[in-house]
Design an enzyme around this catalytic site. Structure first.
Site, short mmCIF file in Angstrom:
data_model
loop_
_atom_site.label_atom_id
_atom_site.label_comp_id
_atom_site.label_asym_id
_atom_site.label_seq_id
_atom_site.Cartn_x
_atom_site.Cartn_y
_atom_site.Cartn_z
CB VAL A 157 -0.65 -11.15 -6.88
CG1 VAL A 157 -1.24 -12.24 -6.01
CG2 VAL A 157 -1.64 -9.96 -6.99
CG ASP A 158 2.57 -6.13 -5.47
OD1 ASP A 158 3.72 -6.57 -5.27
OD2 ASP A 158 1.83 -5.70 -4.56
NE ARG B 1 -9.73 -9.85 4.32
CZ ARG B 1 -9.29 -10.47 3.25
NH1 ARG B 1 -8.31 -9.95 2.54
NH2 ARG B 1 -9.80 -11.63 2.87
CB THR C 40 -0.95 0.03 1.22
OG1 THR C 40 -0.19 -0.20 2.41
CG2 THR C 40 -2.03 -1.01 1.10
CG HIS D 232 -2.35 -15.30 -1.89
ND1 HIS D 232 -2.80 -14.31 -1.03
CD2 HIS D 232 -2.48 -16.47 -1.20
CE1 HIS D 232 -3.18 -14.87 0.11
NE2 HIS D 232 -2.98 -16.17 0.03
CB CYS E 82 -3.93 -25.53 -22.75
SG CYS E 82 -3.26 -23.98 -23.43
CB CYS F 150 -6.35 -24.55 -26.42
SG CYS F 150 -6.61 -23.61 -24.88
CG ASN G 88 -0.38 -4.72 10.37
OD1 ASN G 88 -0.12 -4.81 9.17
ND2 ASN G 88 -1.63 -4.63 10.80
#
Length: 238
Positions: free
Chosen positions: A104-105, A37, A29, A120, A131, A149, A209
């Site tokens: 996932v970045d 969230r 972030t 993830h 495929c 495909c 955090n």
């Protein structure tokens, strides 16, 4: 964030022979990537089951493609922040042996980290859902089909209803089992099974955090603060 806490973490890092870092959305972030969230996150306006699920891929592909195309385009201008670069430097210097991430970045790799386990998946890798043939990001964004495909193209992320990539999961699990130190950064630890990983080590666990986490009492050390600021403060003491 107290100076005593950062000093304690720096000492833990220097004395550890095997350190694993586990990152979540709060790590990204600060580079401008929305999380899922928070009040400003992706899921504020969108029900994830309508866009990020196996059902959406199969039954509402235009909406699925629009959502992930928007995310891919937004990532084009996103760069790793100082915290990502510090972790990469620690890995290069032998202070970190594994970076496991829920993100996932690809920002850890972009910052220079090599030992990254993407729990993830990766939004930057496009493949055919039918495929498995790899495809270019532009093919997905423009709505093309698989060259091999004619199947539906998709990012290689874990959708709701899918299992985690087992190679990445097993590797992260093995690293955590033998870790002296596991540093969890920027995650509320609400997503199973990644939420279970910190409990799988016999080493010390540290949580960094911005917001309080309900499982914080399970950690040896908890530091409340932004990932970039905390990592910068610790790096000056390592």
């Amino acid at each position: 964030m107290e100076k005593g806490q950062t000093k304690k973490l720096a000492e833990l890092i220097k004395s550890s022979s095997h350190t694993v870092i586990l990152t979540g959305a709060g790590m990204s972030t600060e580079s401008g990537v929305p999380d899922f969230r928070s009040k400003e996150g992706w899921w504020k306006e969108i029900d994830p089951r309508t866009v990020a699920s196996v059902e959406a891929l199969e039954d509402n592909y235009p909406l699925f493609r629009e959502f992930y195309s928007t995310r891919l385009k937004a990532l084009q201008t996103v760069q790793p922040h100082e915290g990502h670069k510090i972790i990469a430097k620690w890995e290069k210097n032998g202070l970190v042996q594994c970076v496991a991430t829920q993100n996932v970045d690809g920002l850890h790799q972009k910052a220079g980290s090599i030992a990254v386990k993407e729990l993830h998946g990766s939004i930057r890798k496009i493949r055919c859902n039918q495929c498995g043939n790899e495809a270019a990001k532009e093919q997905f964004i423009t709505g093309e089909s698989c060259n091999a495909c004619r199947g539906k193209l998709r990012p290689s992320v874990v959708l709701f209803g899918e299992l985690l990539p087992q190679i990445a999961w097993q590797s992260a699990f093995q690293h955590i089992q033998k870790a002296d130190l596991v540093i969890v950064i920027g995650t509320s630890l609400e997503v199973y099974p990644v939420s279970e990983l910190p409990a799988m080590t016999n080493g010390k666990t540290v949580l960094i955090n911005k917001d309080p986490v309900w499982t914080a009492h399970h950690f040896f050390l908890t530091i409340e603060g932004n990932a970039k600021e905390v990592l910068h403060a610790v790096d000056e003491l390592v």
